[in-house]
Design a protein around this motif. Structure first.
Motif, PDB file in Angstrom:
ATOM      1  N   PRO A 240       0.876  -1.185   0.000  1.00  0.00           N
ATOM      2  CA  PRO A 240       0.000   0.000   0.000  1.00  0.00           C
ATOM      3  C   PRO A 240       0.905   1.224   0.000  1.00  0.00           C
ATOM      4  CG  PRO A 240      -0.035  -1.104   2.144  1.00  0.00           C
ATOM      5  CD  PRO A 240       0.789  -1.958   1.231  1.00  0.00           C
ATOM      6  N   ASN A 241       0.728   2.116  -0.963  1.00  0.00           N
ATOM      7  CA  ASN A 241       1.713   3.190  -1.101  1.00  0.00           C
ATOM      8  C   ASN A 241       1.140   4.605  -1.019  1.00  0.00           C
ATOM      9  OD1 ASN A 241       0.425   3.228  -3.563  1.00  0.00           O
ATOM     10  ND2 ASN A 241       2.292   3.214  -4.785  1.00  0.00           N
ATOM     11  N   GLU A 242      -0.078   4.727  -0.594  1.00  0.00           N
ATOM     12  CA  GLU A 242      -0.689   6.067  -0.536  1.00  0.00           C
ATOM     13  C   GLU A 242       0.157   7.054   0.257  1.00  0.00           C
ATOM     14  OE1 GLU A 242      -4.496   8.110   1.563  1.00  0.00           O
ATOM     15  OE2 GLU A 242      -4.865   6.203   0.559  1.00  0.00           O
ATOM     16  N   GLN A 243       0.714   6.608   1.365  1.00  0.00           N
ATOM     17  CA  GLN A 243       1.494   7.513   2.221  1.00  0.00           C
ATOM     18  C   GLN A 243       2.958   7.595   1.804  1.00  0.00           C
ATOM     19  OE1 GLN A 243       0.853   6.799   6.397  1.00  0.00           O
ATOM     20  NE2 GLN A 243      -1.342   6.677   6.124  1.00  0.00           N
ATOM     21  N   HIS A 244       3.305   6.955   0.690  1.00  0.00           N
ATOM     22  CA  HIS A 244       4.671   7.066   0.163  1.00  0.00           C
ATOM     23  C   HIS A 244       4.689   7.869  -1.135  1.00  0.00           C
ATOM     24  CE1 HIS A 244       6.085   4.297   3.142  1.00  0.00           C
ATOM     25  NE2 HIS A 244       5.372   3.289   2.678  1.00  0.00           N
ATOM     26  N   ARG A 245       3.516   8.281  -1.609  1.00  0.00           N
ATOM     27  CA  ARG A 245       3.437   9.018  -2.870  1.00  0.00           C
ATOM     28  C   ARG A 245       3.711  10.501  -2.649  1.00  0.00           C
ATOM     29  NH1 ARG A 245       0.436   6.806  -6.974  1.00  0.00           N
ATOM     30  NH2 ARG A 245       1.352   8.580  -8.094  1.00  0.00           N
ATOM     31  N   LEU A 246       4.296  11.133  -3.659  1.00  0.00           N
ATOM     32  CA  LEU A 246       4.616  12.553  -3.558  1.00  0.00           C
ATOM     33  C   LEU A 246       3.363  13.382  -3.302  1.00  0.00           C
ATOM     34  CD1 LEU A 246       6.697  14.818  -3.762  1.00  0.00           C
ATOM     35  CD2 LEU A 246       6.285  14.861  -6.239  1.00  0.00           C
ATOM     36  N   SER A 247       2.260  12.993  -3.914  1.00  0.00           N
ATOM     37  CA  SER A 247       1.023  13.764  -3.758  1.00  0.00           C
ATOM     38  C   SER A 247       0.602  13.872  -2.293  1.00  0.00           C
ATOM     39  CB  SER A 247      -0.104  13.137  -4.587  1.00  0.00           C
ATOM     40  OG  SER A 247      -0.319  11.794  -4.194  1.00  0.00           O
ATOM     41  N   TYR A 248       0.960  12.891  -1.509  1.00  0.00           N
ATOM     42  CA  TYR A 248       0.617  12.893  -0.082  1.00  0.00           C
ATOM     43  C   TYR A 248       1.349  14.015   0.645  1.00  0.00           C
ATOM     44  CZ  TYR A 248      -0.108  10.896   4.614  1.00  0.00           C
ATOM     45  OH  TYR A 248      -0.458  10.688   5.920  1.00  0.00           O
ATOM     46  N   TYR A 249       2.562  14.323   0.183  1.00  0.00           N
ATOM     47  CA  TYR A 249       3.394  15.312   0.870  1.00  0.00           C
ATOM     48  C   TYR A 249       3.269  16.726   0.297  1.00  0.00           C
ATOM     49  CZ  TYR A 249       5.161  11.288   3.206  1.00  0.00           C
ATOM     50  OH  TYR A 249       5.214  10.150   3.956  1.00  0.00           O
ATOM     51  N   VAL A 250       2.635  16.855  -0.853  1.00  0.00           N
ATOM     52  CA  VAL A 250       2.440  18.182  -1.420  1.00  0.00           C
ATOM     53  C   VAL A 250       0.956  18.555  -1.456  1.00  0.00           C
ATOM     54  CG1 VAL A 250       4.573  18.098  -2.769  1.00  0.00           C
ATOM     55  CG2 VAL A 250       2.418  17.303  -3.794  1.00  0.00           C
ATOM     56  N   SER A 251       0.143  17.793  -0.753  1.00  0.00           N
ATOM     57  CA  SER A 251      -1.291  18.063  -0.719  1.00  0.00           C
ATOM     58  C   SER A 251      -1.577  19.331   0.092  1.00  0.00           C
ATOM     59  CB  SER A 251      -2.042  16.879  -0.107  1.00  0.00           C
ATOM     60  OG  SER A 251      -1.608  16.667   1.220  1.00  0.00           O
ATOM     61  N   GLU A 252      -2.783  19.803  -0.032  1.00  0.00           N
ATOM     62  CA  GLU A 252      -3.183  21.036   0.671  1.00  0.00           C
ATOM     63  C   GLU A 252      -2.970  20.900   2.179  1.00  0.00           C
ATOM     64  OE1 GLU A 252      -4.513  24.930   0.477  1.00  0.00           O
ATOM     65  OE2 GLU A 252      -4.300  23.565  -1.221  1.00  0.00           O
ATOM     66  N   ILE A 253      -3.379  19.770   2.707  1.00  0.00           N
ATOM     67  CA  ILE A 253      -3.181  19.512   4.132  1.00  0.00           C
ATOM     68  C   ILE A 253      -2.009  18.555   4.277  1.00  0.00           C
ATOM     69  CG2 ILE A 253      -4.219  18.597   6.240  1.00  0.00           C
ATOM     70  CD1 ILE A 253      -6.962  19.290   4.989  1.00  0.00           C
ATOM     71  N   ARG A 254      -0.851  19.082   4.672  1.00  0.00           N
ATOM     72  CA  ARG A 254       0.372  18.271   4.761  1.00  0.00           C
ATOM     73  C   ARG A 254       0.326  17.368   5.991  1.00  0.00           C
ATOM     74  NH1 ARG A 254       3.974  21.517   1.457  1.00  0.00           N
ATOM     75  NH2 ARG A 254       2.550  21.996  -0.216  1.00  0.00           N
ATOM     76  N   PRO A 255       0.849  16.146   5.841  1.00  0.00           N
ATOM     77  CA  PRO A 255       0.897  15.246   7.000  1.00  0.00           C
ATOM     78  C   PRO A 255       1.883  15.767   8.042  1.00  0.00           C
ATOM     79  CG  PRO A 255       2.110  14.305   5.165  1.00  0.00           C
ATOM     80  CD  PRO A 255       1.434  15.544   4.643  1.00  0.00           C
ATOM     81  N   GLY A 256       1.663  15.425   9.274  1.00  0.00           N
ATOM     82  CA  GLY A 256       2.541  15.883  10.359  1.00  0.00           C
ATOM     83  C   GLY A 256       3.778  15.038  10.519  1.00  0.00           C
ATOM     84  N   THR A 257       3.823  13.890   9.832  1.00  0.00           N
ATOM     85  CA  THR A 257       4.986  13.012   9.920  1.00  0.00           C
ATOM     86  C   THR A 257       5.366  12.522   8.526  1.00  0.00           C
ATOM     87  OG1 THR A 257       3.577  11.087  10.266  1.00  0.00           O
ATOM     88  CG2 THR A 257       4.410  12.185  12.240  1.00  0.00           C
ATOM     89  N   ILE A 258       6.592  12.036   8.409  1.00  0.00           N
ATOM     90  CA  ILE A 258       7.068  11.472   7.152  1.00  0.00           C
ATOM     91  C   ILE A 258       7.163   9.962   7.330  1.00  0.00           C
ATOM     92  CG2 ILE A 258       8.962  11.403   5.497  1.00  0.00           C
ATOM     93  CD1 ILE A 258       9.759  14.187   6.629  1.00  0.00           C
ATOM     94  N   LEU A 259       6.570   9.228   6.409  1.00  0.00           N
ATOM     95  CA  LEU A 259       6.616   7.772   6.482  1.00  0.00           C
ATOM     96  C   LEU A 259       7.568   7.262   5.401  1.00  0.00           C
ATOM     97  CD1 LEU A 259       5.435   5.226   7.830  1.00  0.00           C
ATOM     98  CD2 LEU A 259       3.717   5.218   6.001  1.00  0.00           C
ATOM     99  N   PHE A 260       8.750   6.805   5.812  1.00  0.00           N
ATOM    100  CA  PHE A 260       9.725   6.294   4.857  1.00  0.00           C
ATOM    101  C   PHE A 260       9.443   4.822   4.569  1.00  0.00           C
ATOM    102  CE2 PHE A 260      12.054   9.793   6.878  1.00  0.00           C
ATOM    103  CZ  PHE A 260      12.446  10.495   5.749  1.00  0.00           C
ATOM    104  N   CYS A 261       9.607   4.430   3.315  1.00  0.00           N
ATOM    105  CA  CYS A 261       9.438   3.038   2.930  1.00  0.00           C
ATOM    106  C   CYS A 261      10.778   2.318   3.085  1.00  0.00           C
ATOM    107  CB  CYS A 261       8.966   2.958   1.480  1.00  0.00           C
ATOM    108  SG  CYS A 261       8.799   1.260   0.893  1.00  0.00           S
ATOM    109  N   LYS A 262      10.768   1.209   3.779  1.00  0.00           N
ATOM    110  CA  LYS A 262      12.013   0.473   4.018  1.00  0.00           C
ATOM    111  C   LYS A 262      12.520  -0.207   2.756  1.00  0.00           C
ATOM    112  CE  LYS A 262      12.170  -1.900   7.893  1.00  0.00           C
ATOM    113  NZ  LYS A 262      11.732  -2.775   9.002  1.00  0.00           N
ATOM    114  N   ASP A 263      11.685  -0.299   1.721  1.00  0.00           N
ATOM    115  CA  ASP A 263      12.105  -0.959   0.490  1.00  0.00           C
ATOM    116  C   ASP A 263      12.378   0.040  -0.632  1.00  0.00           C
ATOM    117  OD1 ASP A 263      12.866  -3.377  -0.511  1.00  0.00           O
ATOM    118  OD2 ASP A 263      10.939  -3.816  -1.439  1.00  0.00           O
TER     119      ASP A 263
END
Ligand code: SF4
Length: 67
Positions: A40-63
Motif C-alpha cells: 500500500p503506497n498512498e502515504q509514500h506518494r509525492l502527492s501525499y506530501y504536497v497536498s493542501e493539508i500536509r501530514p505531520g509526519t514522514i513515512l519512509f518506505c524500508k524498500d
C-alpha cells in the motif's frame, strides 16, 4: 511548544532534491501508480506530501530503491 517542521522540510526537500517517494523508486509503476511489490503506497506518494493539508509526519518506505 510544538514546532511545525513542515515549512523547513518543504524548502529543504526542494533545495536538495530529496528523493523519498514512490515516484523516485525503482519499484514504482508509473502507469498504474502502484508499487510493484504490492505494498500500500498512498502515504509514500509525492502527492501525499504536497497536498493542501500536509501530514505531520514522514513515512519512509524500508524498500525504497533509488536504483
Ligand atoms: S517499494 Fe516502497 S517506495 Fe518503492 S514503490 Fe513500493 S511502496 Fe513505493
Amino acid at each position: 511548544m510544538e514546532v511545525d517542521y513542515r515549512p523547513n522540510f518543504e524548502e529543504q526537500r526542494t533545495r536538495y532534491s530529496f528523493c523519498f517517494t514512490c515516484e523516485d523508486c525503482a519499484h514504482f509503476d508509473g502507469e498504474t501508480g502502484e508499487c510493484l511489490h504490492g505494498f500500500p503506497n498512498e502515504q509514500h506518494r509525492l502527492s501525499y506530501y504536497v497536498s493542501e493539508i500536509r501530514p505531520g509526519t514522514i513515512l519512509f518506505c524500508k524498500d525504497f530503491d533509488l536504483a
